[in-house]
Each structure stands twice: as structure tokens, then as C-alpha cells.
Design a protein around this motif. Sequence first.
Motif, mmCIF file in Angstrom:
data_model
loop_
_atom_site.group_PDB
_atom_site.id
_atom_site.type_symbol
_atom_site.label_atom_id
_atom_site.label_comp_id
_atom_site.label_asym_id
_atom_site.label_seq_id
_atom_site.Cartn_x
_atom_site.Cartn_y
_atom_site.Cartn_z
ATOM 1 N N GLN A 66 0.911 -1.305 0.033
ATOM 2 C CA GLN A 66 -0.255 0.049 -0.067
ATOM 3 C C GLN A 66 1.066 1.220 -0.035
ATOM 4 O O GLN A 66 1.878 1.447 0.751
ATOM 5 C CB GLN A 66 -0.974 0.101 1.315
ATOM 6 N N SER A 89 -1.759 1.621 -4.554
ATOM 7 C CA SER A 89 -1.266 0.336 -4.226
ATOM 8 C C SER A 89 0.236 0.224 -5.134
ATOM 9 O O SER A 89 0.513 1.401 -5.947
ATOM 10 C CB SER A 89 -1.954 -0.867 -4.824
ATOM 11 N N ILE A 118 2.313 -6.066 3.784
ATOM 12 C CA ILE A 118 1.166 -7.093 4.126
ATOM 13 C C ILE A 118 1.615 -7.531 5.630
ATOM 14 O O ILE A 118 0.618 -7.924 6.257
ATOM 15 C CB ILE A 118 1.063 -8.304 3.206
ATOM 16 N N TYR A 168 -5.241 -2.300 -2.641
ATOM 17 C CA TYR A 168 -5.560 -1.821 -1.311
ATOM 18 C C TYR A 168 -7.034 -0.881 -1.725
ATOM 19 O O TYR A 168 -7.003 0.133 -1.530
ATOM 20 C CB TYR A 168 -4.820 -1.123 -0.622
ATOM 21 N N ASP A 173 -7.983 -3.869 3.412
ATOM 22 C CA ASP A 173 -6.698 -4.486 3.490
ATOM 23 C C ASP A 173 -6.611 -4.933 2.175
ATOM 24 O O ASP A 173 -7.537 -4.972 1.151
ATOM 25 C CB ASP A 173 -6.595 -5.408 4.685
ATOM 26 N N GLN A 174 -5.304 -5.816 1.863
ATOM 27 C CA GLN A 174 -5.053 -6.277 0.580
ATOM 28 C C GLN A 174 -6.180 -7.236 0.103
ATOM 29 O O GLN A 174 -6.736 -7.913 0.672
ATOM 30 C CB GLN A 174 -3.760 -7.096 0.857
ATOM 31 N N GLY A 210 -1.298 -0.990 -8.354
ATOM 32 C CA GLY A 210 -1.190 -2.290 -8.025
ATOM 33 C C GLY A 210 -0.986 -3.428 -9.161
ATOM 34 O O GLY A 210 -1.193 -2.969 -10.456
#
Length: 375
Positions: A66, A89, A118, A168, A173-174, A210
Motif C-alpha cells: 500500500q 497500491s 502485508i 488496497y 486491506d490487501q 497495484g
Amino acid sequence: MMRHTLLASTGAVLAVILSIAPVGAPLGVAAALAQTPGFQGLPYDARRGVFTFAAGLDASLPAVVQVTTLGQSRGPSSAGEPKPAQGGSGVIIDAANGIIVTNNHVVENGQKFTVDMIDGRLFDAVLIGSDKATDIAVLKIEAKGLSQVETVDSDTLRTGDLAFAVGYPLGLDQTLTMGVISGLNRSGLGDAIEDYIQTDAAVNSGNSGGPLLDSRGRLIGINTSILSSGMGGGNDGIAFAVPTRIMMFVVDQLRASGEVKRGQIGVALGSLTAERARDLGLNIVRGAVVYDAAPGSPAEQAGLRPGDVITRIQNRPVANAGSVQATVGIARPGATLPVVYLRGGREATASMTVASSDPVAVRVGVSAGMARGLT
């Protein structure tokens, strides 16, 4: 909503796998098939008796981080730490050197950057460089015990391949979502260098930067934007990722010098529309129309002139002006680009040697929205 999308997609995959076994056969038959030649590699965990992609993804998930960008405060309350500005991300592509790839729009105008792992660790990050044209940025952290993703060539992708988006989103959360590659070589969405991977994996605010992974957990793209019909900008199953083909070109240059140097061929282009195709007497609507070629430019030296329609460049099909811009945008000065084009309905070929980029973008007098700057 994201959970429903994931479950629906997974269910479709399981239906296909289970259809391999005879009707009414126990689940153990499917497990046995997974061990037979021709069916090896089916995502089945015999110990737990479930179908899963976890084995391929486990090693990559710890590399997804994140990213929080803090902007400089203004006014009387500017003393102290910068206030949080935005988040997104990122993904670690070089664990030994702490190199993280994210989006330019995640870190843009930031004064300070932090990275959450994480495993709960938090690190300050340094911005190595960013590139607005491709929406790619590179951060660096000093840390031990990092994981990294394996990166593969996005040109090996096919429509219909499974794809996983990790990030995220929306303060969660992930989160992992699954879909398929819905399309390739998407462009024409803006003025950036675009050659996007389109996927229906659920991507929302916070997923930016991400990774998009294949079913083996390998990096194929960086999630960057969505196309949404709703006022709230929610997920409609149309998301776009910068392919690794473009990402690695940008990352390598940012790591080497902190900036991206591109070539140009000195041509102003517009996307071929149905109306323009009729004017040119063509029965196609995919291509890039040449509006102008600068004197002495690689395009002029290759023989291109107004009215020509580029249909392929560097052996890649051209859907619109953005396709040419995406190819030229990651070509180094001195590189040779083969071009296929139509003139008067007849196909011709040429080769262009990419020149150093001109710092000033030049536009020609055509209808607004029709032509891009010199590429």
C-alpha cells in the motif's frame, strides 16, 4: 460487490473444470484427472479437496504494498508532518534493491511517501522518478526480507487468459479479485501513451498502481484506470492496466536516470473514423490517418504524406492514433520501425529511424480531437 464478482468468476472456472469429469462423478475423479497427462496443472488442492489458485499466487502477494502519498500542507497549519493526500497500491519488482512500481497519479505532487507491507511493516519511500505519459512511477525503500513478483512479457497474453488484480481498494486491506483478459492494445482513451490491457477483474479506487497478475502469479501489468458509467466512479467490469512491455521500458529509464527519454518520428496523426474512411474510399475503420509530416522528419524521409493511413507499425496492428503513439513512445532514438500503410487504397511499406524527441509538441490545423501532437 467485489466478493460477488470474485465468487462468480471463480464459479465459472470451476464449472469448466468439473465438466471434464463424467456427469455424477465424485470430486475425487476431478482430482485424479488433475494428475493425468493432458490435465496436469489444473488448480486443484488434493489435500483440502478444493480448486484454488493460491499456490501460484502465494509467493506474489507479499510483494503487493500500500502506497500513501503525503502532500505539503499550506496555510497557517503547515508546520509539522505533511498531511495525507492520496493513496494507492504498488508492487515490488526488485527485492534486493527495494524497487516498487506504482502509478504516477498515486504519487503526483507528493512531498513524502510511505509504504505499508502485508506483514505490518511501514517504510518511508524515496521517489526515483515518474512518467505522466504512461502513468508509471518508481519508489525505493530500504528494507530486508522483501518479496518480489516475477515479470513476464505482456505480448504473450491472449484474450480469455485469467487475470488477478491485487491492491488496497476503498480502504480495505490487501484484496484479490479475479477476471479474464477482456481485450488487448486498448488506446484512444486520452492523450497519454496507451496500449492498455483490459480486464473485468474488479478494480476500484485504491487499486491504482497495484499489479495485474496471471494465474501463476506473474506480473503482466499495472492497474491504472477504470471505465465507469456511474456517477460514483464504481467498478463496471472494465479496467485498464499498463502492460509490462511499456512498464519495463519506463522503469529501466527511471532507474538509470530519473527521467524518460523518448524518440519521435515527426508526424501528426488522427484516428481513422467511419466518416474519414468514406472520404478516403476505404472499407476499414482501424488505422491512423497522417495529417502532417514535419520537414526532414523520419516520417517524411520514409515517404509518408497527408492522407496515408498507417495500419501496422513494428509488426503490431494499428487500431487508432494511440496505437502509433504507444509504439513510438517506447522506442529509443535510433531504433528502426517498419510501417505498413495505405495510400489510395493500396498497401505500401516503409521504415523509419526514430529521432530524438522535440521538447515542443506541434499540432496542425485540423478538427479538435482528431489529431494528436507530433509523435
